[in-house]
Structures are given as structure tokens and as C-alpha cells.
Design a protein around this motif. Structure first.
Motif, PDB file in Angstrom:
ATOM      1  N   GLU A 154       0.835  -1.210   0.000  1.00 18.79           N
ATOM      2  CA  GLU A 154       0.000   0.000   0.000  1.00 18.79           C
ATOM      3  C   GLU A 154       0.865   1.253   0.000  1.00 18.79           C
ATOM      4  OE1 GLU A 154      -3.478   2.388   0.338  1.00 18.79           O
ATOM      5  OE2 GLU A 154      -3.419   0.210   0.130  1.00 18.79           O
ATOM      6  N   LYS A 155       1.897   1.250   0.845  1.00 16.13           N
ATOM      7  CA  LYS A 155       2.787   2.407   0.930  1.00 16.13           C
ATOM      8  C   LYS A 155       3.553   2.605  -0.374  1.00 16.13           C
ATOM      9  CE  LYS A 155       3.530   1.946   5.935  1.00 16.13           C
ATOM     10  NZ  LYS A 155       4.510   1.564   6.972  1.00 16.13           N
ATOM     11  N   GLY A 156       3.972   1.502  -0.994  1.00 17.09           N
ATOM     12  CA  GLY A 156       4.675   1.608  -2.266  1.00 17.09           C
ATOM     13  C   GLY A 156       3.820   2.246  -3.339  1.00 17.09           C
ATOM     14  N   ARG A 157       2.537   1.865  -3.382  1.00 17.57           N
ATOM     15  CA  ARG A 157       1.617   2.457  -4.360  1.00 17.57           C
ATOM     16  C   ARG A 157       1.479   3.960  -4.120  1.00 17.57           C
ATOM     17  NH1 ARG A 157      -1.114  -2.646  -3.620  1.00 17.57           N
ATOM     18  NH2 ARG A 157      -2.321  -1.819  -1.862  1.00 17.57           N
ATOM     19  N   LYS A 158       1.454   4.356  -2.849  1.00 16.01           N
ATOM     20  CA  LYS A 158       1.330   5.779  -2.544  1.00 16.01           C
ATOM     21  C   LYS A 158       2.572   6.537  -3.003  1.00 16.01           C
ATOM     22  CE  LYS A 158      -0.245   9.149   0.660  1.00 16.01           C
ATOM     23  NZ  LYS A 158      -1.286   9.433   1.651  1.00 16.01           N
ATOM     24  N   CYS A 159       3.753   5.954  -2.779  1.00 15.38           N
ATOM     25  CA  CYS A 159       4.992   6.599  -3.220  1.00 15.38           C
ATOM     26  C   CYS A 159       4.973   6.818  -4.728  1.00 15.38           C
ATOM     27  CB  CYS A 159       6.208   5.746  -2.845  1.00 15.38           C
ATOM     28  SG  CYS A 159       6.539   5.639  -1.071  1.00 15.38           S
ATOM     29  N   GLU A 160       4.525   5.793  -5.462  1.00 16.64           N
ATOM     30  CA  GLU A 160       4.451   5.906  -6.927  1.00 16.64           C
ATOM     31  C   GLU A 160       3.427   6.954  -7.341  1.00 16.64           C
ATOM     32  OE1 GLU A 160       5.798   1.517  -8.542  1.00 16.64           O
ATOM     33  OE2 GLU A 160       3.705   1.798  -7.957  1.00 16.64           O
ATOM     34  N   ALA A 161       2.305   6.994  -6.640  1.00 16.90           N
ATOM     35  CA  ALA A 161       1.267   7.974  -6.968  1.00 16.90           C
ATOM     36  C   ALA A 161       1.772   9.401  -6.810  1.00 16.90           C
ATOM     37  CB  ALA A 161       0.043   7.754  -6.081  1.00 16.90           C
ATOM     38  N   LEU A 162       2.707   9.592  -5.884  1.00 21.85           N
ATOM     39  CA  LEU A 162       3.273  10.919  -5.630  1.00 21.85           C
ATOM     40  C   LEU A 162       4.492  11.218  -6.506  1.00 21.85           C
ATOM     41  CD1 LEU A 162       2.852  10.885  -1.764  1.00 21.85           C
ATOM     42  CD2 LEU A 162       1.687  12.430  -3.345  1.00 21.85           C
ATOM     43  N   GLY A 163       4.749  10.341  -7.473  1.00 26.39           N
ATOM     44  CA  GLY A 163       5.769  10.635  -8.475  1.00 26.39           C
ATOM     45  C   GLY A 163       7.127  10.017  -8.257  1.00 26.39           C
ATOM     46  N   ALA A 164       7.271   9.191  -7.216  1.00 26.55           N
ATOM     47  CA  ALA A 164       8.575   8.582  -6.949  1.00 26.55           C
ATOM     48  C   ALA A 164       8.811   7.362  -7.828  1.00 26.55           C
ATOM     49  CB  ALA A 164       8.680   8.184  -5.481  1.00 26.55           C
ATOM     50  N   GLU A 165      10.070   7.122  -8.130  1.00 27.83           N
ATOM     51  CA  GLU A 165      10.476   5.839  -8.712  1.00 27.83           C
ATOM     52  C   GLU A 165      10.735   4.910  -7.531  1.00 27.83           C
ATOM     53  OE1 GLU A 165      14.175   3.845 -11.243  1.00 27.83           O
ATOM     54  OE2 GLU A 165      14.002   6.027 -11.093  1.00 27.83           O
ATOM     55  N   VAL A 166      10.048   3.772  -7.492  1.00 26.81           N
ATOM     56  CA  VAL A 166      10.133   2.871  -6.341  1.00 26.81           C
ATOM     57  C   VAL A 166      10.854   1.593  -6.734  1.00 26.81           C
ATOM     58  CG1 VAL A 166       8.843   1.606  -4.578  1.00 26.81           C
ATOM     59  CG2 VAL A 166       7.998   3.829  -5.399  1.00 26.81           C
ATOM     60  N   LEU A 167      11.922   1.273  -6.013  1.00 24.64           N
ATOM     61  CA  LEU A 167      12.650   0.027  -6.202  1.00 24.64           C
ATOM     62  C   LEU A 167      12.284  -0.891  -5.046  1.00 24.64           C
ATOM     63  CD1 LEU A 167      14.396   2.083  -7.895  1.00 24.64           C
ATOM     64  CD2 LEU A 167      16.312   0.561  -7.452  1.00 24.64           C
ATOM     65  N   GLN A 168      11.653  -2.015  -5.353  1.00 22.26           N
ATOM     66  CA  GLN A 168      11.201  -2.937  -4.320  1.00 22.26           C
ATOM     67  C   GLN A 168      12.122  -4.154  -4.279  1.00 22.26           C
ATOM     68  OE1 GLN A 168       7.004  -3.427  -5.451  1.00 22.26           O
ATOM     69  NE2 GLN A 168       6.463  -1.943  -3.856  1.00 22.26           N
ATOM     70  N   LEU A 169      12.662  -4.421  -3.096  1.00 21.84           N
ATOM     71  CA  LEU A 169      13.685  -5.442  -2.919  1.00 21.84           C
ATOM     72  C   LEU A 169      13.229  -6.529  -1.960  1.00 21.84           C
ATOM     73  CD1 LEU A 169      16.741  -3.045  -2.490  1.00 21.84           C
ATOM     74  CD2 LEU A 169      15.881  -4.050  -4.609  1.00 21.84           C
ATOM     75  N   THR A 170      13.977  -7.617  -1.935  1.00 20.49           N
ATOM     76  CA  THR A 170      13.728  -8.686  -0.977  1.00 20.49           C
ATOM     77  C   THR A 170      14.460  -8.403   0.329  1.00 20.49           C
ATOM     78  OG1 THR A 170      15.557  -9.912  -1.990  1.00 20.49           O
ATOM     79  CG2 THR A 170      13.331 -10.489  -2.701  1.00 20.49           C
ATOM     80  N   VAL A 171      14.133  -9.182   1.356  1.00 22.71           N
ATOM     81  CA  VAL A 171      14.702  -8.987   2.686  1.00 22.71           C
ATOM     82  C   VAL A 171      16.197  -9.302   2.670  1.00 22.71           C
ATOM     83  CG1 VAL A 171      14.588  -9.726   5.093  1.00 22.71           C
ATOM     84  CG2 VAL A 171      12.524  -9.666   3.699  1.00 22.71           C
ATOM     85  N   GLY A 172      16.972  -8.463   3.357  1.00 25.27           N
ATOM     86  CA  GLY A 172      18.402  -8.748   3.480  1.00 25.27           C
ATOM     87  C   GLY A 172      19.254  -7.517   3.307  1.00 25.27           C
TER      88      GLY A 172
END
Length: 476
Positions: free
Chosen positions: A164-182
Motif C-alpha cells: 500500500e505504501k509503495g503504491r502511494k509513493c508511486e502515486a506521488l511521483g517517486a520511482e520505487v525500487l522494491q527489494l527482498t529482505v536482506g
């Protein structure tokens, strides 16, 4: 110029990367391996008074959020308190900020400073709320924004709150890089800072902490205007320590010297935040002991050379609540007060509901923040995901809650209680880590003085603690 980009090489030059991306020479504040001049760092890097910070924030509609008295929850608490007990509960509605949380305050000063220094963009490593705040402020300031998120376990599952937070970041114009744990998150973050030359909009820089100071300062003025007195206690959701540090500093600047600073975290004891197995066995991505305890006992584990968030300097008390208790109070806030908020801010609300019953009726306890909610952040989404991950969810006694195994929703509001986390134990752990992490066996007087300030104790306490570490075992 070609740079070595192996993990080891990047980690070796991490401080150089972070300093360049912040425009701060941290060496100017170093006293020794252990000690640094904290107040000098805050004063000489930010260079704005608290009124000037508030003015900067007003440029992007940050701050001046409502203070709401939770009269119905106060009355409910008094039903289960001794006669004459049940403090008035107030909440600072930080969800009224542009991106929906107090983290707009942290982001505002950082992004303003990035723009002023001529950076073309900003980067933040975050689970989401702060990323949304940075993205929002960057959009207003005309800067590019990259958010690096730790989202998935190795099977590709992501928590609904983080998504949900990632979608909000994208909606506000950010480029979002989503990674795995570690450990890849910090590595990728450093590589991006070096490659782009963008500003490090860290949660833990002096700019971020100065941004939160206005929250404590504002809160104090509003309580005085509403009640004619200072708050007796302020409950602050504690994760990385910036919320506690900034709010407490703001309260002190407002001369609230007798206000008790209480940190509150969700109890996730037994779960390891860097574990792929444990990552999705928790229902809270922030405001929990998996961050609260490690950052209290070693704050310089952050994405800056010296963390400006130093919670042990300010905490008078540290308590925990269970996941089920926070879900319960989230529903109560919505259905009794008509405020749909959460989840992180409701951690401190659950604690405040319990603590208010210890206090007198004429006393005031303040929950210092709320946050926006959304489909992926609602209790229904989190609890559905928990069941999918094999977590048992039931109603009953919250004492039966087992992090990562069983979430117990209270059957009755009187069951909401707090558990104490012993600050003395955390202080001693921090002192011990100051020796082991720097591989030293003896501290100078300057080190001892710094540790006393950093743990809100005194020189005698530090010296006594050090002697206990070096006791010679009795061989008889």
C-alpha cells in the motif's frame, strides 16, 4: 573513473558516500571513536531556529495539525479505572499533513535543504510512510525522487501494508525500487546515491530530526491554549528513534521540562527483522521492538555516519503493547471517535489508553501522532495476510499473544495493558556495544561524559556499569 562496485568495496566507502550525499562533514563533530558533539552537530548543520523550521514547513503545508481531545475514549478508559483515575486523552492528528503522517515534517526540512544545496533529486530507504513524505515534498520542490523499499520474502510475498505504501509513493511521483529482505537494501541505496549524486533524505539526519521538533513544540502550545497547563505525559510510537528524539527536543524547547516522555512499541520479541522467515510473520512494519530495541541500544546502525536520533537521551519510560491490542484500539478509534487512522500511530494510542487509567482525572496524556490509513493498512488486510502466513488469529486474553505465532484480539477494553521495557537494561546494552563495536577496552573521560549524556544518566552510573562489565569471576 571506474569504481569497484562489489559489496565489500561499496561498504568500505559507505561513510564517504553518505557524507557527500548529505553535504555534512561528520568528522568536524567527532571527539573519539565513541564520542561526538551531538548538540554542535545539530546546531551547525541545521542552522535554523525552530520558528524558521516551522516557516519552511509552512511553505509546503506541513504542520499546524489539529489537536483533538478523545472524549469518548477517555470516558471509556475511566469506566475501567479506579475512582478519580483516567487522564484526559488528546491526539495530535498528523494525518492532516500532505502525505498523511508526521514524517512530512522530517521530509520537509531534508528536501528543502536538498533544493537549497543544488541537488537534482532525493533518495530515501524506507518501508513506505517516509517514502511517501519524501515523494510528496520532492514533487512540491520540483526534485526527482527514488524510494528504495524492502518488500518481499524469497517466495515473493509482500505485506499488504508495505505494498500500500509503495503504491502511494508511486502515486506521488517517486520511482520505487522494491527489494527482498536482506543486506541488499543498504547496498542498493548506497550505489544509487553514488550513481545519481542525489541527496540522502535519511530519516536519521539532523535535518529530519529538526523537522520533528516542531511537532513537540506545536503540541505543547496547543495543550497550553486548550487547558492552561503542560501535558503530564506524551506517548510516542518508537521505532528508529527519530519520533521520540524530535518530539522530546521540541517539548524541551517549549519548556515542558516536567512532561514525561513515554516510548511505545508493538511487542515483536523473538522475531528477527532481517530474517526471511520472520519478515512476513509480523503485522506491523514500523513502531515495533524489532526496530525500537536495536536502535535504542545502537543508534549508529543507520544510513548516516552519526545518527541524530538518540532515543535514550530523552525516554523516561518505554512500554510495549501487543499486535492484537493495537488492532482493537484502531477499531475503537474509528467506531467510538469517528477517526479512521493507523496503524503505527495507534501503537501509542493503545499504550496511552492503558496508561491513562494509572493517572489522575485532571492529568493530560497526549498521543503525539496519527497517520493515514488505506486498503492495505487496515486491520482486515493485515489479519487476512497473517492467517495466510499461518498465524493464528483469535479473540481472548492479549497475554496469550505470541509474536509470529498467534495474534490475540482483546475481548474487552479493560484487557488493554502495557508491559514495561527496562530502560536500565537498554542503557547497559548500549554502553557494552560502545566498547565491543569499536573494539576498545578503556574509555576516556570524554567518552564517559558522552555516554552519560547519550543515556540520560551521569558519570557515576557509567563508571559503575563499566566496572560490572569487567568483574573478575570467582574461580573458587
Amino acid at each position: 573513473m571506474n569504481r569497484e562496485m562489489s559489496y565489500e568495496a561499496v561498504m568500505k566507502r559507505k561513510n564517504q558516500i553518505m557524507e557527500k550525499a548529505l553535504g555534512i562533514n561528520y568528522h568536524a563533530f567527532e571527539i573519539s571513536k565513541v564520542a561526538f558533539d551531538y548538540e554542535k552537530m545539530m546546531r551547525e548543520t541545521v542552522k535554523y531556529s525552530i520558528d524558521e523550521v516551522a516557516q519552511i514547513q509552512s511553505l509546503t503545508s506541513v504542520g499546524s495539525t489539529p489537536l483533538i481531545e478523545l472524549k469518548n475514549l477517555t470516558q471509556l478508559a475511566r469506566k475501567f479505572a479506579e475512582r478519580g483515575k483516567g487522564a484526559r486523552i488528546f491526539v495530535k492528528d498528523e494525518a492532516a499533513n500532505p502525505s498523511g503522517s508526521f514524517k512530512d515534517r522530517r521530509a520537509s526540512v531534508s528536501v528543502y535543504n536538498a533544493k537549497k544545496q543544488g541537488y537534482k533529486g532525493v533518495i530515501a530507504a524506507t518501508s513506505g510512510n517516509y517514502g511517501a513524505a519524501v515523494a510528496s515534498q520532492a514533487a512540491m520542490m520540483g526534485l526527482k525522487c527514488i524510494v528504495v523499499q524492502e518488500v518481499f520474502d524469497k517466495k515473493g510475498y509482500g505485506q499488504p501494508e508495505i505494498l500500500e505504501k509503495g503504491r502511494k509513493c508511486e502515486a506521488l511521483g517517486a520511482e520505487v525500487l522494491q527489494l527482498t529482505v536482506g543486506p541488499e537494501l543498504f547496498y542498493v541505496f548506497l550505489c544509487l546515491l553514488e550513481e545519481t549524486g542525489y541527496f540522502n533524505a535519511s530519516l536519521y539526519s539532523p535535518f529530519a530530526i529538526a523537522g520533528v521538533e516542531t511537532l513537540g513544540y506545536e503540541l505543547a502550545k496547543q495543550i497550553r491554549n486548550n487547558t492552561g497547563k503542560d501535558p503530564d505525559a506524551v506517548v510516542i510510537t518508537h521505532a528508529g528513534g527519530g519520533n521520540v528524539t524530535g518530539t522530546a527536543r521540541g517539548l524541551l524547547k517549549a519548556r515542558c521540562k516536567k512532561t514525561q516522555i513515554i516510548g511505545a512499541s508493538v511487542d515483536l520479541s523473538g522475531l528477527h527483522m532481517a530474517s526471511d522467515k520472520d519478515f512476513n510473520r509480523k503485522s506491523f512494519t514500523t513502531g515495533h521492538t524489532g526496530f525500537g530495541v536495536p536502535f535504542a541500544t545502537w543508534p549508529d546502525r543507520a544510513d548516516v555516519p552519526r545518527n541524530a536520533a538518540r532515543p535514550l537521551r530523552y525516554l523516561d519510560r518505554y512500554v510495549t503493547v501487543s499486535q492484537g491490542e493495537v488492532f482493537y484500539i484502531t477499531e475503537a478509534l474509528a467506531q467510538i471517535e469517528g477517526l479512521e487512522r493507523g496503524p503505527a500511530g495507534n501503537t501509542s494510542l493503545a499504550a496511552a489508553f492503558a496508561i491513562s487509567r494509572e493517572m489522575d482525572e485532571d492529568q493530560i496524556i497526549v498521543v503525539q501522532e496519527t497517520e493515514y490509513t488505506g486498503a492495505g493498512k487496515l486491520p482486515s488486510a493485515q489479519l487476512t495476510f497473517a492467517k495466510e502466513m499461518g498465524i493464528k488469529v483469535k479473540k481472548g486474553d492479549p497475554e496469550e499473544n505470541i509474536p509470529g505465532t498467534q495474534i490475540v484480539i482483546p475481548e474487552h477494553p479493560s484487557q488493554i495493558k502495557v508491559k514495561e521495557l527496562e530502560l536500565d537494561r537498554l542503557r547497559k546494552s548500549y554502553i557494552k556495544k560502545s566498547l565491543s563495536n569499536f573494539d576498545i577496552t578503556q574509555l576516556s573521560q570524554e567518552d564517559i561524559k558522552f555516554l552519560a549524556e547519550d543515556t540520560n544518566t551521569d558519570i557515576h552510573y557509567i563508571e559503575k556499569t563499566l566496572k560490572n562489565f569487567y568483574k573478575i569471576p570467582n574461580k573458587n
